[in-house]
Scaffold this active site. Structure first.
Site, PDB file in Angstrom:
ATOM      1  N   ARG A   1     -23.435  -0.888  24.539  1.00  0.00           N
ATOM      2  CA  ARG A   1     -24.725  -0.828  23.828  1.00  0.00           C
ATOM      3  C   ARG A   1     -24.857  -1.867  22.716  1.00  0.00           C
ATOM      4  NH1 ARG A   1     -23.451   4.721  24.580  1.00  0.00           N
ATOM      5  NH2 ARG A   1     -24.805   5.695  26.138  1.00  0.00           N
TER       6      ARG A   1
ATOM      7  N   LYS B   1     -33.514 -14.777  22.994  1.00  0.00           N
ATOM      8  CA  LYS B   1     -34.010 -14.359  24.306  1.00  0.00           C
ATOM      9  C   LYS B   1     -32.873 -14.489  25.313  1.00  0.00           C
ATOM     10  CE  LYS B   1     -38.193 -15.608  25.647  1.00  0.00           C
ATOM     11  NZ  LYS B   1     -39.427 -16.419  25.848  1.00  0.00           N
TER      12      LYS B   1
ATOM     13  N   HIS C   1     -44.123 -23.652  30.946  1.00  0.00           N
ATOM     14  CA  HIS C   1     -43.186 -22.752  31.609  1.00  0.00           C
ATOM     15  C   HIS C   1     -43.824 -21.913  32.722  1.00  0.00           C
ATOM     16  CE1 HIS C   1     -40.657 -23.990  28.319  1.00  0.00           C
ATOM     17  NE2 HIS C   1     -39.673 -23.215  28.709  1.00  0.00           N
TER      18      HIS C   1
ATOM     19  N   LYS D   1     -38.547 -24.135  16.194  1.00  0.00           N
ATOM     20  CA  LYS D   1     -38.373 -22.872  16.911  1.00  0.00           C
ATOM     21  C   LYS D   1     -38.029 -21.745  15.946  1.00  0.00           C
ATOM     22  CE  LYS D   1     -36.538 -20.545  20.894  1.00  0.00           C
ATOM     23  NZ  LYS D   1     -35.837 -20.632  22.188  1.00  0.00           N
TER      24      LYS D   1
END
Length: 363
Positions: free
Chosen positions: A120, A142, A247, A226
């Site tokens: 987890r 991500k 993308h 970013k």
């Protein structure tokens, strides 16, 4: 070395950019909960950089478990992810064991996703070895694997403890991979900084010759852009979607041809040109601006003609994009160079774009 800090509501972490950083264990050890790490890498990178990293860490008293995976986008799957879990479980790695991603975007994404899932959640550190990973996938948390129907469709938002971008690791990068990374750097100029786009046009020859100062500046500027966006929208509920310029088209190319046929940056480059063409047809860009986008992609050694997938297949593949909302595909488009927006495309303009000179019409 220069260090940027990505500051989020629940965490913050450094992004180190410089040379000769692989052996700087002082950038790693302060983030370890115990003197034990699992280094996740692939066969290509392992032959180059696993031994020096492992040696440096072991000299600093850190026990290392190497996990070497096959190389390639087509291995970004559940089966490969399970190889990471198998190794961690077989060696009884604990929740305080840190995973180190030593590789490009595929390794970084899979390691981050494994870290998010194992017991987890365990800590992980990014050491990106490709230009594309240094300026994009290693920053922002991500993580994902691919599904046959879509790229990065199964994953989690999970932030690293640190990012270490060593310019020296780019010395062994194949030319095609270098160009793929330049696509993501060009993206930052197109979506939010026309002045940076101008700098890239002037310095593209130096970047392609791997001038360390030019590369470090491009990586630092891209990471800063970013980091600023992610700090405002960590979970991609709003402006972070702008980072997906090119993308939606690009992911369709990757899935349509089979993952790994085109590199991610190559597909994104062609996708950005299609986004520019769609923006022209909407009346937002003029032809000279589209030509400018095409020219810098050519300067970077990137393809400017997308493969023939067929309009129906294009739309089917783009229908799996994560920006689909209410069954409608949303695109990142250009109001002007340096100003991106998320918008819907009328069906007629989308079809015209997919039948433009920027898409191969061969059967």
């Amino acid at each position: 070395m220069k260090t940027l800090d990505l500051i989020l509501p629940d965490t913050r972490y450094p992004i180190h950019i410089g040379q000769q950083l692989l052996g700087e264990t002082g950038l790693i050890t302060p983030h370890l909960k115990q003197p034990r790490v699992a280094i996740i890498t692939n066969t290509t990178v392992a032959a180059l950089y696993l031994a020096p990293l492992q040696h440096s860490l072991e000299q600093a008293g850190v026990s290392c478990l190497p996990v070497v995976l096959p190389d390639g986008e087509d291995f970004k799957t559940w089966d490969t992810l399970n190889r990471i879990f198998d190794a961690l479980l077989s060696h009884r790695c604990e929740r305080s064991t840190t995973l180190i991603a030593l590789g490009g975007g595929v390794i970084g994404d899979m390691t981050g996703f494994a870290a998010a899932c194992y017991q987890r959640g365990v800590p992980f550190i990014q050491i990106p070895t490709t230009l594309l990973a240094q300026v994009d996938s290693s920053v922002g948390g991500k993580t994902a694997i691919n599904h046959p129907q879509g790229k990065n469709m199964i994953g989690a938002f999970y932030q690293p403890q640190a990012v270490i971008a060593d310019m020296d690791l780019l010395d062994t990068l194949p030319e095609r991979e270098l160009s793929a990374g330049l696509a993501e750097i060009i993206k930052y100029g197109l979506l939010g900084d026309e002045q940076f786009l101008g700098w890239l046009e002037q310095n593209m020859p130096a970047l392609r010759k791997r001038n360390k100062q030019a590369l470090a500046h491009a990586v630092e500027h891209s990471c800063k852009m970013k980091a600023d966006i992610v700090a405002q929208d960590e979970k991609e509920q709003g402006m972070r979607a702008l980072l997906n310029l090119g993308h939606t088209f690009g992911h369709a190319i990757e899935a349509g041809l089979g993952f790994g046929t085109w590199l991610h940056g190559e597909a994104v480059g062609a996708g950005m040109l299609l986004a520019a063409e769609a923006s022209r047809q909407l009346g937002w860009l003029d032809q000279a601006q589209v030509d400018r986008v095409e020219a810098i992609l050519q300067q970077a050694g990137l393809p400017t003609i997308a493969p023939a997938l067929g309009t129906v297949r294009w739309i089917e593949l783009m229908g799996h994009d994560k920006k689909v909302e209410g069954g409608e595909i949303r695109f990142v488009l250009l109001k002007s160079l340096g100003h991106a927006v998320v918008a819907k495309l009328p069906a007629a303009i989308l079809e015209q774009t997919l039948n433009s000179r920027f898409v191969d019409s061969a059967p």
